[in-house]
Design a protein around this motif. Structure first.
Motif, PDB file in Angstrom:
ATOM      1  N   ARG A  25     -15.221   7.333  -6.553  1.00  0.00           N
ATOM      2  CA  ARG A  25     -14.701   6.623  -7.674  1.00  0.00           C
ATOM      3  C   ARG A  25     -14.576   5.075  -7.408  1.00  0.00           C
ATOM      4  NH1 ARG A  25      -9.619   9.059 -10.097  1.00  0.00           N
ATOM      5  NH2 ARG A  25     -10.508  10.935  -9.949  1.00  0.00           N
ATOM      6  N   LEU A  26     -14.197   4.632  -6.346  1.00  0.00           N
ATOM      7  CA  LEU A  26     -13.736   3.275  -5.667  1.00  0.00           C
ATOM      8  C   LEU A  26     -15.052   2.598  -5.434  1.00  0.00           C
ATOM      9  CD1 LEU A  26     -10.778   3.583  -3.474  1.00  0.00           C
ATOM     10  CD2 LEU A  26     -10.765   3.130  -5.978  1.00  0.00           C
TER      11      LEU A  26
ATOM     12  N   ALA B 189     -15.379  -5.071  -8.139  1.00  0.00           N
ATOM     13  CA  ALA B 189     -14.394  -5.446  -9.045  1.00  0.00           C
ATOM     14  C   ALA B 189     -13.081  -5.390  -8.061  1.00  0.00           C
ATOM     15  CB  ALA B 189     -14.051  -4.490 -10.089  1.00  0.00           C
ATOM     16  N   LEU B 190     -12.965  -4.470  -7.145  1.00  0.00           N
ATOM     17  CA  LEU B 190     -11.664  -4.272  -6.087  1.00  0.00           C
ATOM     18  C   LEU B 190     -11.742  -5.377  -5.252  1.00  0.00           C
ATOM     19  CD1 LEU B 190      -9.454  -2.139  -6.028  1.00  0.00           C
ATOM     20  CD2 LEU B 190     -10.729  -0.918  -4.391  1.00  0.00           C
TER      21      LEU B 190
ATOM     22  N   GLU C 162     -20.166  -1.258  -8.733  1.00  0.00           N
ATOM     23  CA  GLU C 162     -19.454  -2.019  -9.731  1.00  0.00           C
ATOM     24  C   GLU C 162     -17.850  -2.064  -9.513  1.00  0.00           C
ATOM     25  OE1 GLU C 162     -19.725  -1.528 -13.591  1.00  0.00           O
ATOM     26  OE2 GLU C 162     -18.990   0.381 -13.600  1.00  0.00           O
ATOM     27  N   VAL C 163     -17.546  -0.847  -9.193  1.00  0.00           N
ATOM     28  CA  VAL C 163     -15.978  -0.656  -8.859  1.00  0.00           C
ATOM     29  C   VAL C 163     -15.619  -1.513  -7.816  1.00  0.00           C
ATOM     30  CG1 VAL C 163     -14.086   1.024  -8.706  1.00  0.00           C
ATOM     31  CG2 VAL C 163     -15.759   1.627 -10.370  1.00  0.00           C
TER      32      VAL C 163
END
Lengths: 79, 189
Positions: free
Chosen positions: B83-84, B94-95, B90-91
């Motif tokens: 999920r990260l 963003a992170l 894309e996550v």
């Protein structure tokens, strides 16, 4: 948990972490997280073309186990 | 919609950044600064994992003049970190963006830190190198430009590097999120 995660993510990127406030509300269509920061940090949290706010939404959305979460950055000055 | 500066393709000189005066030595060696970047990033990410109750450790390294930070897990359930990463990473992007900002907030200097989760970028790099090689072969065989699908800045950088090491030229064309690499045909002999 999501409100805590958001508060942590925002506190880390602003000049005034102690002014960061996240409130969580349950709306009919899902959860809403509202972020309030020191006015001088507003630009940091939104970012150029809203890029930082978008990154915050993406990460919080990924951590959410229960569907869509809305993240709003509230401009305290305009209230 | 996006008019992001491409931090991978456009190197940002640290001299452009506002440096806050700090006590201590006048000049910090760059590698020390990169290690410091890694440590700030690790603190930021560790607490996030803690809050989100995700199982993971943070590896810090310095790679090609950048701090390289990776979230790894020894747990059987490597999927918990997926999920990260998110769809198309894309996550992860963003992170990485937020982590760079967290470093910048502490050091006062723009960070070019690279973040990875469970080897995702490394695995993608291997795939992309193969895609680049195929495009290079086609450009040479057909003597025509080869357009690749849209890619994010990290992915384009891998392609550009591979093309350059094969002594060909490539450019990025189009606007995000459709920005893509074109491998140029070799000059006619």
């Amino acid at each position: 948990m999501l409100a805590d995660a958001l508060e942590h993510l925002v506190r880390g990127i602003v000049d005034h972490p102690d002014d960061v406030e996240v409130t969580s509300r349950t709306l009919r269509r899902g959860d809403l997280l509202e972020v309030r920061v020191n006015p001088s940090d507003l630009g940091r949290v939104i970012g150029r073309s809203g890029r930082t706010a978008r990154a915050l939404r993406t990460v919080i959305g990924a951590l959410s186990a229960s569907g869509a979460v809305r993240v709003d950055v509230v401009d305290v000055d305009r209230r | 919609m996006t008019n992001e500066t491409n931090q991978i393709e456009t190197a940002v000189s640290p001299a452009d950044a506002v440096v806050e005066t700090q006590p201590g030595p006048d000049e910090v060696a760059p590698s020390n600064r990169l290690e410091e970047e890694g440590e700030i990033a690790a603190d930021y990410l560790e607490e996030l994992l803690d809050i989100a109750d995700l199982d993971g450790d943070i590896d810090i390294d310095v790679d090609h003049g950048r701090a390289a930070v990776e979230i790894v897990t020894e747990s059987e359930d490597a999927r918990s970190l997926n999920r990260l990463i998110g769809a198309d990473g894309e996550v992860l992007d963003a992170l990485q963006e937020l982590t760079r900002l967290a470093v910048q907030a502490k050091t006062g200097e723009r960070s070019r830190l690279m973040l990875d989760v469970a080897g995702h970028r490394q695995a993608r790099k291997v795939e992309l190198t193969a895609i680049a090689q195929e495009a290079i072969d086609r450009a040479r065989a057909e003597g025509a430009d080869v357009s690749l699908p849209a890619m994010n800045p990290f992915e384009r950088k891998v392609i550009h590097d591979t093309v350059a090491s094969a002594s060909l030229v490539s450019d990025s064309e189009g606007v995000e999120p459709k920005r893509h690499v074109v491998v140029r045909a070799p000059a006619q002999a």
